[in-house]
Design a protein around this motif. Sequence first.
Motif, short mmCIF file in Angstrom:
data_model
loop_
_atom_site.label_atom_id
_atom_site.label_comp_id
_atom_site.label_asym_id
_atom_site.label_seq_id
_atom_site.Cartn_x
_atom_site.Cartn_y
_atom_site.Cartn_z
N THR A 6 0.86 -1.19 0.00
CA THR A 6 0.00 0.00 0.00
C THR A 6 0.89 1.23 0.00
OG1 THR A 6 -0.13 0.19 2.41
CG2 THR A 6 -1.78 -1.20 1.35
N ALA A 7 0.26 2.39 -0.14
CA ALA A 7 1.01 3.65 -0.10
C ALA A 7 0.29 4.62 0.82
CB ALA A 7 1.12 4.24 -1.50
N GLU A 72 10.19 -13.94 0.13
CA GLU A 72 10.12 -15.01 1.14
C GLU A 72 10.38 -14.46 2.54
OE1 GLU A 72 8.99 -18.09 0.85
OE2 GLU A 72 8.55 -17.52 -1.22
N TYR A 73 11.28 -13.52 2.63
CA TYR A 73 11.61 -12.91 3.92
C TYR A 73 10.48 -12.01 4.43
CZ TYR A 73 14.22 -10.28 7.42
OH TYR A 73 14.63 -9.68 8.58
N TRP A 74 9.84 -11.28 3.51
CA TRP A 74 8.82 -10.29 3.86
C TRP A 74 7.39 -10.82 3.71
CZ3 TRP A 74 9.65 -5.00 5.10
CH2 TRP A 74 10.99 -4.61 5.08
N ARG A 75 7.19 -12.05 3.34
CA ARG A 75 5.85 -12.54 2.97
C ARG A 75 4.81 -12.40 4.07
NH1 ARG A 75 6.33 -17.36 0.22
NH2 ARG A 75 4.09 -17.28 -0.03
N HIS A 76 5.21 -12.32 5.32
CA HIS A 76 4.27 -12.19 6.43
C HIS A 76 3.93 -10.74 6.75
CE1 HIS A 76 6.10 -16.17 7.01
NE2 HIS A 76 4.90 -16.50 7.41
N THR A 77 4.44 -9.82 5.93
CA THR A 77 4.23 -8.41 6.22
C THR A 77 3.60 -7.67 5.04
OG1 THR A 77 6.41 -7.75 5.42
CG2 THR A 77 6.24 -8.33 7.74
N GLN A 78 2.88 -6.63 5.39
CA GLN A 78 2.38 -5.71 4.39
C GLN A 78 3.41 -4.60 4.25
OE1 GLN A 78 -0.86 -2.88 5.37
NE2 GLN A 78 -1.93 -3.85 3.65
N LEU A 79 3.81 -4.30 3.02
CA LEU A 79 4.73 -3.19 2.79
C LEU A 79 3.91 -1.92 2.63
CD1 LEU A 79 7.34 -4.68 0.29
CD2 LEU A 79 7.28 -4.79 2.78
N ILE A 80 4.31 -0.88 3.33
CA ILE A 80 3.63 0.40 3.30
C ILE A 80 4.64 1.41 2.76
CG2 ILE A 80 2.42 2.16 4.65
CD1 ILE A 80 2.11 -0.27 6.77
N ILE A 81 4.41 1.89 1.56
CA ILE A 81 5.34 2.81 0.93
C ILE A 81 5.00 4.22 1.37
CG2 ILE A 81 6.34 3.59 -1.25
CD1 ILE A 81 6.75 0.54 -0.43
N ASP A 82 6.00 4.88 1.93
CA ASP A 82 5.85 6.23 2.44
C ASP A 82 6.87 7.12 1.74
OD1 ASP A 82 4.91 8.32 4.00
OD2 ASP A 82 5.59 7.48 5.90
N VAL A 83 6.84 8.40 2.03
CA VAL A 83 7.79 9.33 1.45
C VAL A 83 8.27 10.27 2.55
CG1 VAL A 83 6.03 10.99 0.71
CG2 VAL A 83 8.19 10.89 -0.50
N VAL A 84 9.56 10.60 2.49
CA VAL A 84 10.15 11.54 3.44
C VAL A 84 11.00 12.54 2.67
CG1 VAL A 84 10.15 9.92 5.39
CG2 VAL A 84 12.14 10.01 3.87
N SER A 105 6.61 -1.34 7.28
CA SER A 105 5.91 -2.62 7.19
C SER A 105 5.15 -2.90 8.47
CB SER A 105 6.89 -3.76 6.90
OG SER A 105 7.78 -3.92 7.98
N ARG A 106 4.23 -3.81 8.35
CA ARG A 106 3.51 -4.32 9.52
C ARG A 106 3.22 -5.79 9.26
NH1 ARG A 106 -1.68 -5.66 9.25
NH2 ARG A 106 -2.82 -5.05 7.41
N VAL A 107 3.22 -6.57 10.32
CA VAL A 107 2.94 -8.00 10.21
C VAL A 107 1.44 -8.19 10.00
CG1 VAL A 107 3.05 -10.21 11.43
CG2 VAL A 107 4.92 -8.57 11.65
#
Length: 124
Positions: A6-7, A72-84, A105-107
Amino acid sequence: MPLRVTATDAAAALIRTLKDIHGPVMFHQSGGCCDGSAPMCFALGDFKTGAQDVLLGEIEGSPFYIGAAQFEYWRHTQLIIDVVDGRGGMFSLEGPEGKRFLTRSRVFSNDEWAKLKDAEQAKA
């Protein structure tokens, strides 16, 4: 179905700006080379994906890929794309804007994880 990527509102706004400037864009979650583990933004087609890349989903209508080993490493997490604020990757399109994309990310919850596993099994 839970989204794998998500973003934030700020990232979505920057993506729209980049699309206005460059046309359609795509993302690839960097594997640590050159710019660390930053999500990299490219004009659509400027980054060649291969058999070892996994399409996680889309953000603002733009495809988002990650390498299979990282998936495989991140499969249990949702990636949240942010900007700084700040300069990001020298190859990523947002650099001249004085911004950089950042992956948070969040699990997944147990319920979300069960839905994702069921969907993966249904595809197989």
